[in-house]
Design an enzyme around this catalytic site. Structure first.
Site, PDB file in Angstrom:
ATOM      1  N   GLN A 106       5.657  -4.800  -2.529  1.00 42.26           N
ATOM      2  CA  GLN A 106       6.876  -5.509  -2.922  1.00 42.26           C
ATOM      3  C   GLN A 106       6.573  -6.775  -3.714  1.00 42.26           C
ATOM      4  OE1 GLN A 106       9.922  -5.800   0.104  1.00 42.26           O
ATOM      5  NE2 GLN A 106       9.210  -3.937   1.097  1.00 42.26           N
ATOM      6  N   LYS A 122       7.444 -15.659  -1.291  1.00 44.80           N
ATOM      7  CA  LYS A 122       8.304 -14.489  -1.103  1.00 44.80           C
ATOM      8  C   LYS A 122       9.758 -14.938  -1.214  1.00 44.80           C
ATOM      9  CE  LYS A 122       4.972 -11.717   1.457  1.00 44.80           C
ATOM     10  NZ  LYS A 122       4.679 -10.837   2.598  1.00 44.80           N
ATOM     11  N   GLU A 143      10.906  -7.023   2.520  1.00 42.62           N
ATOM     12  CA  GLU A 143      10.245  -8.182   3.102  1.00 42.62           C
ATOM     13  C   GLU A 143      11.222  -9.352   3.086  1.00 42.62           C
ATOM     14  OE1 GLU A 143       5.946  -8.622   2.852  1.00 42.62           O
ATOM     15  OE2 GLU A 143       6.175  -7.780   0.849  1.00 42.62           O
ATOM     16  N   ALA A 226       3.641 -19.643   1.525  1.00 44.85           N
ATOM     17  CA  ALA A 226       2.577 -19.571   2.520  1.00 44.85           C
ATOM     18  C   ALA A 226       1.297 -20.156   1.947  1.00 44.85           C
ATOM     19  CB  ALA A 226       2.343 -18.121   2.935  1.00 44.85           C
ATOM     20  N   MET A 228      -2.360 -20.615   0.970  1.00 44.68           N
ATOM     21  CA  MET A 228      -3.389 -19.627   0.671  1.00 44.68           C
ATOM     22  C   MET A 228      -4.641 -19.913   1.490  1.00 44.68           C
ATOM     23  SD  MET A 228      -2.060 -17.578  -1.543  1.00 44.68           S
ATOM     24  CE  MET A 228      -3.416 -16.704  -2.332  1.00 44.68           C
ATOM     25  N   LEU A 229      -5.324 -18.862   1.860  1.00 42.35           N
ATOM     26  CA  LEU A 229      -6.621 -19.013   2.536  1.00 42.35           C
ATOM     27  C   LEU A 229      -7.676 -19.323   1.475  1.00 42.35           C
ATOM     28  CD1 LEU A 229      -6.352 -16.054   5.050  1.00 42.35           C
ATOM     29  CD2 LEU A 229      -6.165 -18.503   5.530  1.00 42.35           C
ATOM     30  N   ASP A 295       4.914  -3.269  10.970  1.00 42.79           N
ATOM     31  CA  ASP A 295       4.150  -3.045   9.745  1.00 42.79           C
ATOM     32  C   ASP A 295       2.719  -3.592   9.826  1.00 42.79           C
ATOM     33  OD1 ASP A 295       4.012  -2.099   7.115  1.00 42.79           O
ATOM     34  OD2 ASP A 295       4.517  -4.053   6.277  1.00 42.79           O
ATOM     35  N   GLU A 300      -7.089  -8.955   9.518  1.00 41.46           N
ATOM     36  CA  GLU A 300      -8.307  -9.438   8.864  1.00 41.46           C
ATOM     37  C   GLU A 300      -9.054 -10.441   9.735  1.00 41.46           C
ATOM     38  OE1 GLU A 300      -7.859 -10.636   4.741  1.00 41.46           O
ATOM     39  OE2 GLU A 300      -6.204  -9.226   4.452  1.00 41.46           O
TER      40      GLU A 300
END
Lengths: 424, 424
Positions: A106, A122, A143, A226, A228-229, A295, A300
Site C-alpha cells: 500500500q 502513512k 492501512e 514513524a 526511521m530505524l 497481519d 525483525e
C-alpha cells in the site's frame, strides 16, 4: 500525578536491568582516532558526503540520539528525555521532501526533514469510526495512520518499547508533498477531486487508483510519521517469518490453524528452542490480539544482537480495524504454547485493575499526540475493546495455568515479588 | 384512489395519441403465410431452434408480450396489464442460469428464466444510506441496484415510459447463481468471506476484485432485474453519443462546459435540428438531474423507427449516488437551450403540487417493488432531494421564460388547455 505517570512509576515499569555492555548498544560514536581515519577515507572518496556532527551529544538531532539509544533489550528507554524531543521534531520540522517508499503493498511515503531526519508517512484513509467491512480479508484491509500511532502507544503502555516512535501530524498535501516531491510517479497522480480537494493515489499494488484517492480537505491531511530505524547499511536487520503467519489466501488454512499441537514443533525449532524468543513472540501475539492485528507475517531483529535481543514490532497499520469483534486466532501462540513472560503477565494484570485500566491509560497516552486536537485517535468503542480483549488474554493464561505447569516464564528476581504486588 | 392512481388518471397522463400504424410497432407477429415460409426455412437449417409460440397471445410469456408492445413513441403502454405480469415474472420465476454480461465496466449478470426470458442483473453493492464519496468522480462511482429500480419508477412517474421495467429481488447467490452458472470466469471468483458470507466478484474493469466483493448474508443478496430488450438481430438499435457527454477525465472539461452558447451549434446539427430530438434530450436531462445521474454518455434508439422515435433511457445504475448535493451541470441541455416539451413541463408542475408531490408519488410507486419489504428502495433524504431538484428544474424553466420567447415546445393541442389545468 496522572494515571499514566503513576503507571510508569510502578516497579513493573522500572525493573532493574543488567548494566549494558559495549556490545549491548546497536551503534556507538567513533573514538576520535576512528573518526579521523574515516575522514581520511572519505576525503579520498569523491562521492561520499561528510556529515560533521561534533562529538558533543548536544548537537545531535533527536533522530540520531534515538538511534544511539537503541540497545539489545529495547528500542528506546521510556525515560529518555530525547523521546519528547523526537516526537516534537517529527511533528513540527519542515518537510523538505517526500517520495514513495518501496516495499509493502500500500501507499506510504518517505519524508525528509532538516538535519537528515526521515520518517515513514502513512496517510489517513478512512474515518475514525469506520470499521473494516466484515467481508474483507485481513490482507485486503486498508492501512490506517491512527493504527500506527495507537500501536506505538499501546506497545509502550505494555512496557515493551519495541515500536519506533510514531506521531500524528496534520500536513498540507500541496505544500508539503506535491510541491516538494521529486518523485515523478507520485506527483503525476495528484488531482483535484469533484469536491475540490487535493488528492493523490501514487503507484502501488493495492488501492493505488483514482477510485481510492488520498485526499486533503482541501489541503489538510492527517498522517502518521514513524521514526526511521538506522539505515540497513549501518545496522542490518534480519527478517523472520512468523511461525504463526497466516496463509494470505482466501481458501487455505495455515499449519497452526489445523494442528492444536503446533507449538510442540515450534518449541523444538531454533531459535524458539532456547532463550526468550518464544515468549517474545507471545508478547507480540498479546499486543496484536489487543489491537486485533492479523497481519504479523514477519518480525525483525537487529543482526548485531544475534538471537539474544528483543523483536521489533514494525508495521501496525492494519491494527484497530474492528472494535465490535475480536479475533481469537491472533492469540494462538499463547493458547497453543501456554507460555508467557512473568513481567508481561504482571503488567497485564495491572492494566486490568480499575486504577490502571488499559483503556484509560491508553486514552491518556494518546492524548499526548498532536492529532488528538483534531479528533481522538481511537474512538471509545476501540478503547473499550482493549479492556474486553485484555480480559480474554488473562482468561487464556488462567486456563493454561489450570491445565499446565510451567506456564509462566520467570524473568523477574524472586525477591522482587512483594514489591511487584504479588504474594510471595 | 391512491395518489399515484389519481396522478395516472390525470389528463396529462392520458394524452390522446395518434392511432398507431403498422410501422409504428417495433415487432409484429408474422402472418400465417409468413410463418409457414419461415418454418420451411428453419427445417432446412439444422442449427436453428424452432420456438413454437402459438398465434394465440394468451400463450405468450410476459417478456414476449412486452417486446410486442414496443412502439415508436414509448417503450410500453403504462396501462398495459401485461406490465404487472412482467414484473411478477421477473420477481418470481425460477432462475435457470446466470452468466457475466459483457460490455460496460462493472459487474453485471445475464440471468435466464423459463420460456426464454432473460434479465439484466445488478447486485447490491452499498447500503441504502451510503452516499458516494465526495472525492470520487462520476466515472468511478459504483453502480447501484436500487438506482436501476428507482430510475424505472421515476421515468414512469414523469410520464416518459422510456426505461425497460426493472424489479428488485432477493436472490440466493449459492443456489441461484453459483450452482446454475456455466460461466467459469464467474464461478471461480466465489468464496466464503471472513464473516461466513458467500461472495463473488467476477471479472471486469472496475471493482472486480476480492477487495470489492459482492456478498450474500450469508446467501441472500438484493439485486435488480431489468427486462431485456428484443435481441439486436430482431430489433437493431443505434447508439448516439450525447452532445452533453462528460469528458470522463479527471482534468479535461467537455466543450459544453466551456461554451455557454454550445446549444446554438447543437440546434443546427442533425438530428437535433428538426423533430423532437432536442426536447427528447432535454426530457432525459430532466430525468437525470432529478436522480443526479452524471453518466449519460450515450443514449439509444431503435433503428427501425429512424429519427422519429423516443430515446431509450438505459443504464441508470449511477443515479441516486448523493442526496445531500445536486449537480447543476446535468441540467445544461435545458439551461443552455432553454427549450422544453410542454407536456413535460406541465407534468413537472403537477408533480410539484402538494397533492401530487413527486417524493410522495415516488414513495408510493417504489412501494410496489418486492424489495420494499426488505427496505425502502430510496431513503427519505433521496426522496426529499427529488422535490428540491424538481423546484430547481422549474426555476430554470422560469428563468428561461424570463429571458426568451419560444421556450416551450408545444406538443399538445390548443383545445386541451382547459382540461390540462392551464388557463387558455
Amino acid at each position: 500525578l496522572s494515571m499514566l505517570e503513576e503507571l510508569f512509576r510502578h516497579p513493573l515499569y522500572n525493573l532493574p536491568r543488567p548494566k549494558l555492555q559495549e556490545d549491548d548498544w546497536l551503534l556507538r560514536l567513533k573514538t576520535d582516532a576512528e573518526a579521523e581515519e574515516t575522514e581520511q577515507e572519505e576525503k579520498s572518496n569523491r562521492d561520499s558526503v561528510t556529515i560533521t556532527w561534533t562529538r558533543d551529544e548536544e548537537t545531535h538531532p533527536p533522530w540520531l540520539r534515538f538511534h544511539l539509544g537503541i540497545s539489545r533489550w529495547e528500542l528506546y528507554d521510556r525515560k529518555d528525555l530525547n523521546l519528547a524531543q523526537l516526537t516534537h521534531y517529527l511533528a513540527t520540522q519542515r518537510i523538505l521532501g517526500a517520495v514513495q517508499k518501496k516495499g509493502g503493498t500500500q501507499l506510504k511515503l518517505l519524508v525528509s526533514f532538516p538535519n537528515y531526519g526521515q520518517a515513514l508517512l502513512k496517510p489517513m484513509r478512512q474515518s475514525r469510526d469506520a470499521e473494516t467491512d466484515e467481508n474483507l480479508f485481513y490482507f485486503s484491509d486498508f492501512e490506517r495512520h491512527n493504527a500506527e500511532i495507537a500501536a506505538f502507544h499501546l506497545d509502550r503502555v505494555l512496557g515493551f518499547n519495541r515500536i519506533p516512535p510514531v506521531v500524528g501530524r496534520l500536513i498540507n498535501v500541496t505544500t508539503q508533498i506535491r510541491e516538494v516531491t521529486t518523485d515523478e510517479r507520485l506527483s503525476r497522480t495528484f488531482f483535484t477531486s469533484p469536491a475540490g480537494n487535493v488528492c493523490f493515489y501514487g503507484k502501488c499494488e493495492y488501492y493505488c487508483s483514482v477510485e481510492h484517492p488520498v485526499c486533503g480537505r482541501p489541503h489538510a491531511l492527517e498522517v502518521s510519521l514513524a521514526t526511521m530505524l538506522p539505515d540497513l547499511s549501518l545496522a542490518p536487520r534480519r527478517s523472520w517469518r512468523s511461525p504463526w503467519r497466516r496463509s494470505y489466501s482466501r481458501t487455505k488454512l495455515a499449519h497452526w490453524e489445523k494442528d492444536a499441537a503446533y507449538c510442540d514443533t515450534v518449541k523444538e525449532t531454533p531459535p524458539y528452542n532456547r532463550g526468550t524468543r518464544l515468549v517474545d513472540l507471545i508478547d507480540m501475539a498479546v499486543l496484536d490480539f489487543l489491537m486485533s492485528n492479523m497481519d504479523r507475517h514477519h518480525y525483525e531483529t537487529f543482526e548485531e544482537f544475534g538471537n539474544e535481543t528483543f523483536l521489533l514490532h514494525l508495521d501496525n497499520g492494519r491494527a484497530f480495524g474492528r472494535h465490535s469483534q475480536d479475533e481469537p486466532s491472533i492469540l494462538a501462540p499463547l493458547v497453543q504454547c501456554c507460555r508467557i513472560r512473568r513481567s508481561t503477565l504482571l503488567r497485564l494484570r495491572l492494566l486490568s485493575r480499575p486504577d490502571f485500566r488499559l483503556s484509560d491509560v491508553m486514552r491518556e497516552s494518546l492524548a499526548q499526540d498532536p492529532l488528538t486536537a483534531v479528533a481522538p485517535l481511537l474512538s471509545e468503542p476501540h478503547l473499550s475493546a482493549l479492556d474486553r480483549r485484555l480480559a480474554t488474554v488473562l482468561a487464556a493464561v488462567q486456563s493454561c495455568q489450570d491445565r499446565n505447569e510451567d506456564v509462566v516464564y520467570n524473568d523477574l528476581d524472586e525477591h522482587d515479588d512483594q514489591q511487584l504486588g504479588e504474594n510471595p
